[in-house]
Design a protein around this motif. Structure first.
Motif, PDB file in Angstrom:
ATOM      1  N   LEU A   1     -15.549 -48.362  27.300  1.00  0.00           N
ATOM      2  CA  LEU A   1     -16.455 -47.633  26.436  1.00  0.00           C
ATOM      3  C   LEU A   1     -16.175 -48.011  24.998  1.00  0.00           C
ATOM      4  O   LEU A   1     -15.019 -48.064  24.592  1.00  0.00           O
ATOM      5  CB  LEU A   1     -16.231 -46.124  26.577  1.00  0.00           C
TER       6      LEU A   1
ATOM      7  N   ARG B   1     -18.928 -45.217  19.457  1.00  0.00           N
ATOM      8  CA  ARG B   1     -20.106 -45.382  18.623  1.00  0.00           C
ATOM      9  C   ARG B   1     -19.964 -44.575  17.355  1.00  0.00           C
ATOM     10  O   ARG B   1     -19.362 -43.511  17.341  1.00  0.00           O
ATOM     11  CB  ARG B   1     -21.333 -44.923  19.392  1.00  0.00           C
TER      12      ARG B   1
ATOM     13  N   LEU C   1     -20.738 -40.549  16.943  1.00  0.00           N
ATOM     14  CA  LEU C   1     -20.541 -39.889  18.228  1.00  0.00           C
ATOM     15  C   LEU C   1     -19.045 -39.623  18.364  1.00  0.00           C
ATOM     16  O   LEU C   1     -18.270 -40.545  18.556  1.00  0.00           O
ATOM     17  CB  LEU C   1     -21.045 -40.766  19.372  1.00  0.00           C
TER      18      LEU C   1
ATOM     19  N   ILE D   1     -23.401 -45.956  31.908  1.00  0.00           N
ATOM     20  CA  ILE D   1     -22.974 -45.073  30.821  1.00  0.00           C
ATOM     21  C   ILE D   1     -24.199 -44.462  30.158  1.00  0.00           C
ATOM     22  O   ILE D   1     -25.076 -45.183  29.661  1.00  0.00           O
ATOM     23  CB  ILE D   1     -22.147 -45.854  29.778  1.00  0.00           C
TER      24      ILE D   1
ATOM     25  N   SER E   1     -25.101 -42.265  27.009  1.00  0.00           N
ATOM     26  CA  SER E   1     -24.515 -41.758  25.775  1.00  0.00           C
ATOM     27  C   SER E   1     -25.524 -40.854  25.076  1.00  0.00           C
ATOM     28  O   SER E   1     -26.712 -41.176  24.995  1.00  0.00           O
ATOM     29  CB  SER E   1     -24.056 -42.890  24.860  1.00  0.00           C
TER      30      SER E   1
ATOM     31  N   ASP F   1     -26.069 -38.530  21.586  1.00  0.00           N
ATOM     32  CA  ASP F   1     -25.634 -38.030  20.288  1.00  0.00           C
ATOM     33  C   ASP F   1     -26.719 -37.127  19.724  1.00  0.00           C
ATOM     34  O   ASP F   1     -27.642 -36.736  20.427  1.00  0.00           O
ATOM     35  CB  ASP F   1     -25.284 -39.189  19.343  1.00  0.00           C
TER      36      ASP F   1
ATOM     37  N   GLN G   1     -21.190 -39.952  28.016  1.00  0.00           N
ATOM     38  CA  GLN G   1     -20.460 -40.011  26.742  1.00  0.00           C
ATOM     39  C   GLN G   1     -21.301 -39.264  25.710  1.00  0.00           C
ATOM     40  O   GLN G   1     -22.325 -39.771  25.256  1.00  0.00           O
ATOM     41  CB  GLN G   1     -20.276 -41.473  26.322  1.00  0.00           C
TER      42      GLN G   1
END
Lengths: 185, 158
Positions: A62, A65, A68, A84, A86, A88, A144
Motif C-alpha cells: 500500500l 496517499r 489520507l 484495494i 481507498s 478519502d 484503506q
C-alpha cells in the motif's frame, strides 16, 4: 672554529627542495587528508544492520496517499495482496481508479450500490478463477480509508463489495503501539 | 591498497601466517548492500484488521435454518458503546467527555470473555455518523479481547 648550537642534520644531503623545506622546520601543511576506513566500515555495518531489521520480503503493498491518514491499531496482522479500495474525503477509488465521490455518497442515507465499483469488482471476481485456477476465491478486499470518513460511506462501499462477492474486508491500519491485552493472530 | 596486517613479519625465513584483509572490496560490498536495502526498504508499518460482513450479499444462503447461537453485538453509537446480546445483555458505556471510553470497553470485553472463554465471534455494528477511526478503535479492542471472528454490520438495522 666557534662553537654553534647543533642544528638539524638529517636528510640534508637529499637534493630536493620540499625535503629540505620539511627537514628545516618549515614547509607548507600537507593538503592531503587520510580517510579513516575503520570508522567508515563501522558506520556502513551499522547502517546495513538497521536496514536489514526493517526489510520486508512482501514489499510495499500500500502506498501512503497524500490527504489520507489511516487510523492506528495494535492488534493487527500483516497485509496480503487483494484489490484495494481507498476512501478519502473527496473520492472513492478502486486500485487507483475513481469509482465515486464521497460527497455524493454522504448525501443519501439509503443503502445503495456504487455501480462502477460493483462492476469492476465483479470483473476482478470473474478474472480470479482464470488467473488462479487452483486457488480458492477468498473474497477479500482491502479498505484503506481516512480516519475522518463517516461510517455511512464505509457501509455503502462494503455493501457494494458484498454485491460483487467480496464479503471479507481487510481494514488497512497503521500499526500502532499500546492497546489492550490478548493480541491478534 | 588499504588493508590490515596483524602482528609482525615472519621470523627468519619462515613464511608469514598473517594475511591482509582487503578493506576496499569490503566497503564496496557494504555500499552495494546499503543501496539494495534502501531501495527495498518499507518505511510504513501497515497492517490489517479482518472482518466479515453481516449484510445481504450475492451469496446469501436463504435455506439456512435459524441459528440458536446467542449473538453478541457491540454497537458503536454517537453517544458511546453498547454491548448487547440476544440473551438480554445490554451494557452501555457512555463517552468520557467527547471521546469514547476505550478503557471501559476493554474492561467490559474482558469480563464478557471471562464469562464465555470459548466465544470467538462478535458483531461490531456502528451507526451512521460515527467516524472511521472510532470504528477501527472499537474493532481493535474487540480483536485484542480475543474475539477473533469479528463481523461488521450496520448499526441501523439492529
Amino acid at each position: 672554529m666557534p662553537i654553534h648550537t647543533p642544528g638539524r642534520r638529517l636528510l640534508h644531503e637529499i637534493p630536493l627542495k620540499f625535503v629540505h623545506d620539511k627537514v628545516s622546520g618549515g614547509g607548507r601543511r600537507s593538503v592531503d587528508a587520510s580517510i579513516a576506513l575503520i570508522p567508515f566500515i563501522d558506520f556502513l555495518v551499522t547502517l546495513v544492520v538497521f536496514l536489514l531489521s526493517s526489510f520486508s520480503a512482501s514489499g510495499e503493498l500500500l502506498a501512503q496517499r497524500q490527504g489520507l491518514i489511516m487510523p492506528e491499531a495494535s492488534n493487527a496482522v500483516d497485509l496480503e495482496i487483494a484489490p484495494i479500495i481507498s476512501i478519502d474525503s473527496q473520492v472513492v477509488m478502486l486500485d487507483n481508479r475513481r469509482m465515486a465521490d464521497t460527497g455524493d455518497l454522504m448525501a443519501s442515507h439509503n443503502l445503495e450500490r456504487i455501480e462502477p465499483l460493483v462492476q469492476d469488482l465483479d470483473t476482478l471476481h470473474r478474472n480470479w478463477s482464470i488467473l488462479h485456477p487452483r486457488d480458492q476465491f477468498t473474497g477479500t478486499v482491502i479498505m484503506q480509508a481516512d480516519r475522518g470518513v463517516d461510517f455511512l460511506v464505509i457501509k455503502k462501499v462494503m455493501f457494494s463489495a458484498a454485491q460483487a462477492g467480496y464479503t471479507n474486508i481487510s481494514f488497512a491500519v497503521n500499526r500502532g503501539g499500546g492497546g489492550g491485552g490478548g493480541g491478534g493472530e | 591498497m588499504g588493508g590490515i596486517a596483524v602482528g609482525g613479519g615472519g621470523h627468519g625465513g619462515k613464511k608469514s601466517v598473517d594475511s591482509e584483509i582487503p578493506l576496499i572490496p569490503f566497503i564496496d560490498l557494504l555500499l552495494c548492500c546499503v543501496m539494495f536495502l534502501l531501495v527495498t526498504a518499507v518505511w510504513n508499518k501497515l497492517a490489517r484488521i479482518d472482518a466479515n460482513q453481516q449484510q445481504p450479499g450475492r451469496e446469501a444462503q436463504l435455506d439456512q435454518p435459524p441459528e440458536e447461537h446467542i449473538r453478541l453485538y457491540l454497537q458503536v453509537k454517537n453517544a458511546g458503546y453498547v454491548l448487547a446480546g440476544t440473551d438480554g445483555t445490554n451494557i452501555e458505556i457512555q463517552k468520557a467527555g467527547d471521546t469514547y471510553d476505550i478503557e471501559g470497553l476493554r474492561e467490559k470485553l474482558r469480563d464478557r470473555r471471562q464469562q464465555e472463554p470459548n466465544r470467538r465471534d462478535l458483531i461490531v455494528a456502528p451507526e451512521d455518523g460515527v467516524l472511521y477511526s472510532d470504528v477501527v478503535a472499537a474493532m481493535d479492542e474487540v480483536v485484542g479481547a480475543g474475539f477473533q471472528d469479528m463481523s461488521l454490520s450496520d448499526g441501523a438495522n439492529l
